[in-house]
Design a protein around this motif. Structure first.
Motif, PDB file in Angstrom:
ATOM      1  N   SER A 119      12.558   3.064  -1.911  1.00 24.34           N
ATOM      2  CA  SER A 119      10.947   3.468  -1.298  1.00 24.34           C
ATOM      3  C   SER A 119      10.174   3.892  -0.327  1.00 24.34           C
TER       4      SER A 119
ATOM      5  N   LYS B 163      -2.962   9.863  -2.674  1.00 17.39           N
ATOM      6  CA  LYS B 163      -2.502   8.334  -3.163  1.00 17.39           C
ATOM      7  C   LYS B 163      -1.467   6.768  -2.204  1.00 17.39           C
TER       8      LYS B 163
ATOM      9  N   ARG C 244      -0.654  12.017 -12.095  1.00 16.57           N
ATOM     10  CA  ARG C 244      -0.470  11.770 -13.124  1.00 16.57           C
ATOM     11  C   ARG C 244       1.096  10.398 -12.880  1.00 16.57           C
ATOM     12  N   ARG C 245       1.348  10.558 -11.856  1.00 14.72           N
ATOM     13  CA  ARG C 245       2.842  10.199 -11.430  1.00 14.72           C
ATOM     14  C   ARG C 245       2.243   8.821 -11.126  1.00 14.72           C
ATOM     15  N   GLY C 246       2.829   7.702 -10.761  1.00 14.06           N
ATOM     16  CA  GLY C 246       2.412   6.979 -10.038  1.00 14.06           C
ATOM     17  C   GLY C 246       0.741   6.981 -10.223  1.00 14.06           C
TER      18      GLY C 246
END
Length: 219
Positions: A103, A167, A16-18
């Motif tokens: 990041s 991911k 969901r995130r990213g």
């Protein structure tokens, strides 16, 4: 060629995130798992989460995990509680013009499911071979096989890769437009694992060279 069906996210495995970093190619998932040496197994013990590093090996769409029969995490996983297993590679530190946008570039696999105790003798050997070859390719055939005492002391679990996600982040920082003119260095500092020269055991007889299966790891 890896012809396995693509990943089909579930409620637990949905990124969901990213979400733009999610990958659905199962071959990419296999590649990330195959490139790793250590994963982290998460279970709930007595109401508290516990996450511990462990070795693993893959055969097809099955991960094999092992440890001592006395390990509380493996005993809990063997009892049928839900588990989560992760493997992460950090490929670079991403330097941005703002602290907020710093990041890292990474590849991260997350597997959810119920681990299955492996009791069939043939599958136990298959799983232990997968674990050995993940850590030290070529060593299963070159070394003594586990004896009955060693097998009895080893717990082996199988975890299906049906409910898994992948991911991946690559590329430069994602700075805000307002920061692009700032005289601050931005970019990526790549990180790589370097294989060193083999260091022989002090008890190794003189004149026994490191075989190609070891030396080739650094090529």
């Amino acid at each position: 060629m890896d012809t396995a069906p693509p990943l089909s996210p579930t409620a637990r495995s949905m990124v969901r995130r990213g979400a733009e970093r999610a990958r659905t190619d199962r071959a990419e998932l296999h590649a990330v798992l195959d490139a790793g040496l250590v994963g982290h197994l998460g279970v709930v013990l007595d109401g508290s989460p516990v996450v511990l590093p462990t070795g693993y090996g893959r055969r097809g769409d099955t991960l094999y995990l092992h440890g001592s029969t006395g390990a509380a995490t493996l005993r809990a996983a063997s009892a049928g509680v839900p588990v989560c297993f992760t493997v992460t590679h950090v490929d670079g530190v991403v330097y941005a013009r703002s602290a907020f946008h710093h990041s890292m570039n990474y590849r991260c696999a997350v597997v959810h499911g119920i681990a299955r105790p492996v009791t069939d003798p043939d599958e136990r050997l298959l799983g232990l071979e997968a674990l050995t070859e993940q850590l030290a390719p070529g060593s299963w055939a070159a070394t003594r096989q586990p004896d009955r005492r060693e097998l009895a002391a080893t717990a082996l679990l199988a975890l299906d890769l049906t409910e898994a996600s992948l991911k991946v982040r690559t590329g430069p920082p994602g700075d805000d437009e307002r920061d692009l003119a700032a005289p601050v260095w931005a970019g990526v500092l790549p990180l790589r694992t370097i294989v060193g020269e083999p260091e022989p055991c002090p008890l190794l007889p003189a004149g026994v060279p490191a075989p190609d299966r070891i030396r080739d790891r650094g090529v």
